[in-house]
Design a protein around this motif. Sequence first.
Motif, short mmCIF file in Angstrom:
data_model
loop_
_atom_site.label_atom_id
_atom_site.label_comp_id
_atom_site.label_asym_id
_atom_site.label_seq_id
_atom_site.Cartn_x
_atom_site.Cartn_y
_atom_site.Cartn_z
N SER A 185 5.14 -16.01 31.45
CA SER A 185 5.80 -14.72 31.26
C SER A 185 7.19 -14.68 31.88
O SER A 185 8.03 -13.88 31.46
CB SER A 185 4.94 -13.59 31.84
OG SER A 185 4.83 -13.71 33.25
N TYR A 186 7.45 -15.52 32.88
CA TYR A 186 8.77 -15.54 33.51
C TYR A 186 9.86 -15.96 32.52
O TYR A 186 11.02 -15.58 32.67
CB TYR A 186 8.78 -16.49 34.71
CG TYR A 186 8.16 -15.92 35.96
CD1 TYR A 186 8.89 -15.12 36.83
CD2 TYR A 186 6.84 -16.19 36.28
CE1 TYR A 186 8.31 -14.60 37.98
CE2 TYR A 186 6.24 -15.68 37.42
CZ TYR A 186 6.99 -14.88 38.27
OH TYR A 186 6.41 -14.37 39.40
N ILE A 187 9.52 -16.78 31.54
CA ILE A 187 10.53 -17.32 30.63
C ILE A 187 10.32 -16.88 29.19
O ILE A 187 11.08 -17.30 28.30
CB ILE A 187 10.55 -18.86 30.69
CG1 ILE A 187 9.15 -19.43 30.39
CG2 ILE A 187 11.04 -19.35 32.06
CD1 ILE A 187 9.11 -20.95 30.28
N ASN A 188 9.35 -16.03 28.95
CA ASN A 188 9.00 -15.64 27.58
C ASN A 188 10.20 -15.09 26.82
O ASN A 188 10.40 -15.40 25.64
CB ASN A 188 7.87 -14.62 27.62
CG ASN A 188 7.43 -14.20 26.24
OD1 ASN A 188 7.17 -15.03 25.38
ND2 ASN A 188 7.34 -12.90 26.02
N SER A 189 11.02 -14.26 27.49
CA SER A 189 12.13 -13.61 26.80
C SER A 189 13.27 -14.57 26.47
O SER A 189 14.15 -14.24 25.68
CB SER A 189 12.69 -12.46 27.66
OG SER A 189 13.17 -12.94 28.89
N PHE A 190 13.25 -15.79 27.04
CA PHE A 190 14.31 -16.76 26.78
C PHE A 190 13.99 -17.65 25.57
O PHE A 190 14.87 -18.34 25.07
CB PHE A 190 14.52 -17.67 27.99
CG PHE A 190 15.08 -16.98 29.19
CD1 PHE A 190 16.44 -17.01 29.46
CD2 PHE A 190 14.26 -16.31 30.08
CE1 PHE A 190 16.96 -16.39 30.57
CE2 PHE A 190 14.76 -15.68 31.20
CZ PHE A 190 16.12 -15.71 31.44
N ILE A 191 12.73 -17.67 25.15
CA ILE A 191 12.27 -18.65 24.18
C ILE A 191 12.00 -18.00 22.82
O ILE A 191 11.38 -16.94 22.74
CB ILE A 191 10.98 -19.35 24.68
CG1 ILE A 191 11.17 -19.86 26.11
CG2 ILE A 191 10.59 -20.48 23.75
CD1 ILE A 191 12.29 -20.87 26.28
N ALA A 192 12.44 -18.66 21.75
CA ALA A 192 12.20 -18.16 20.39
C ALA A 192 10.72 -18.26 20.07
O ALA A 192 10.10 -19.31 20.26
CB ALA A 192 13.02 -18.96 19.39
N SER A 193 10.16 -17.16 19.58
CA SER A 193 8.74 -17.10 19.28
C SER A 193 8.39 -18.07 18.14
O SER A 193 9.08 -18.14 17.14
CB SER A 193 8.34 -15.68 18.88
OG SER A 193 6.98 -15.60 18.56
N GLY A 194 7.29 -18.84 18.35
CA GLY A 194 6.84 -19.78 17.33
C GLY A 194 7.63 -21.07 17.26
O GLY A 194 7.39 -21.90 16.38
N SER A 195 8.56 -21.27 18.16
CA SER A 195 9.41 -22.46 18.14
C SER A 195 8.72 -23.64 18.83
O SER A 195 7.71 -23.49 19.52
CB SER A 195 10.73 -22.17 18.84
OG SER A 195 10.52 -21.90 20.22
N SER A 196 9.30 -24.82 18.64
CA SER A 196 8.77 -26.01 19.31
C SER A 196 8.94 -25.89 20.82
O SER A 196 8.12 -26.41 21.58
CB SER A 196 9.49 -27.26 18.79
OG SER A 196 10.87 -27.22 19.09
N ALA A 197 10.00 -25.22 21.26
CA ALA A 197 10.21 -25.02 22.70
C ALA A 197 9.07 -24.22 23.30
O ALA A 197 8.56 -24.54 24.38
CB ALA A 197 11.55 -24.32 22.94
N GLU A 198 8.62 -23.17 22.59
CA GLU A 198 7.52 -22.36 23.08
C GLU A 198 6.24 -23.19 23.18
O GLU A 198 5.54 -23.15 24.20
CB GLU A 198 7.29 -21.16 22.15
CG GLU A 198 6.15 -20.26 22.61
CD GLU A 198 5.90 -19.12 21.63
OE1 GLU A 198 5.96 -17.96 22.04
OE2 GLU A 198 5.64 -19.42 20.44
N ASN A 199 5.94 -23.95 22.14
CA ASN A 199 4.71 -24.75 22.14
C ASN A 199 4.71 -25.79 23.25
O ASN A 199 3.70 -26.00 23.94
CB ASN A 199 4.55 -25.45 20.77
CG ASN A 199 4.35 -24.45 19.64
OD1 ASN A 199 3.84 -23.36 19.85
ND2 ASN A 199 4.76 -24.83 18.44
#
Length: 467
Positions: free
Chosen positions: A376-390
């Motif tokens: 949750s600390y970095i959720n707002s920085f990461i594009a949803s559904g992206s490879s970075a998130e996974n």
Amino acid sequence: MYCPKCGHKNTDEANFCGGCGKAMHGSNKNKPLLAIVLALLIGGAGYGYATDWSFEWPKETVASTKAEDSSESEKELRIKKAPTVVNETKKQAKDKTQLIKESLPSVFTIGTNDGSGSGFLYKTGGYIVTNAHVVAGYTDVIVRNSVGKDFEGKVIGISDRYDIALIKSEANKHVKPFVTETKETPIGTEVIALGSPKGFENTASIGYLTGLNRDMEMDFIYEKIYQIDAQIDHGSSGGPLLDATTGKVIGINSLLYKDNTVFGFSIPMHSMQKQVDGWINEPMSSQAVAALFNVYENYVPESYYDSDDTSWDYEDYYGYDDSEVDEEYDYDGDYDYVEEPEEYVDGMEVADEKVESFIDQFRNQYEYAVDEVDYSYINSFIASGSSAENELLAFLDDLSGKNEYYEFIDTTVTNIVYNDQSIDVYTFETMDFTKEDGTNKLLEKHKKYTIVIDEYGDYQIKQIANQ
């Protein structure tokens, strides 16, 4: 007396039989011994009864059974309750420690040419609340976060009546804001004051709300403010006062009592929310902020504003029209370039600064995410559904089952490339890595962050690759 052996009659005093010469039994000399033995037996039986001794197992009465049961129950209760009290105490202590740790990334030190104070993130978007006397009419301030990184901040709201001001820091727009209390907090509530007293950043003090409805008037008007015994000092001004149980911001630490740190005063947050929300919806111009306190020696008076749109009137103030900064044709057909004034900053440099600030802020929050194993600390920085998130979710999930630790040392942006639909940011990062077996290793990595801009105009990390 007759002899039991031969039947000869003897006198009562005879010790031996006159007929057969055998010793006579049952003489009077034995009678005292028998009497003593008999008396001892009778006395022993009497004492045993008096002391509840007996030669049979005692029968349990209802009263004795209840008493024993009660005694055993009390013992069991004491045994069970003792650890519960200890565990509850540890739990409460852990909760406060965790609350402070989670709150510090949203608390800032605010710096101007006149000194420093404190502030806290009120709303997503980089909106930071502080005291008016901390920024005192400055339009541009320094915002330092809990890990010592400095960012630019702009004052977009300030009052000369109430000691309240609002700063916007673009670099901190993704930081998680506090939740604020919307009603009065009762006296006796345990509180935590956060801020930078005497410049000591990341300071937390615990106390109680000891008074309500205190009214004062000095340079500002303070109405129905809270009295607290949590320790605050010069530099604490503008910092948040938290409810130690809920973690909500209940006040803005603002005043000391005659420079006495035994107790201080905090402006109730619920009384200022309407004013702060008004500035978010309609920010004050830099000129209006500067004019309110007149701290700038070269302050431009209202007469130099364009009356239609409140923008600068360059022709009146600088002596030339702002259109002159563009390239112009000379009479011979060649280009003459009019040099830009110092106030103009190259647009590419501004863009680079924003990108660097975004990456820097992400890395700061990523450190908390790794420490707490909390995405949750970095959720707002990461594009949803992206490879970075996974990849980041998988990494944190894997880390949760291991005793491995990362200590972040430095992140340097080495290059920024602007593409049609994305931005590539190249970095060099260093950190200390401690393995499960306790061995330590310095990690040095070259990374590329692919950034896209979402529908709200915010940066989002789509991909992270090692180079």
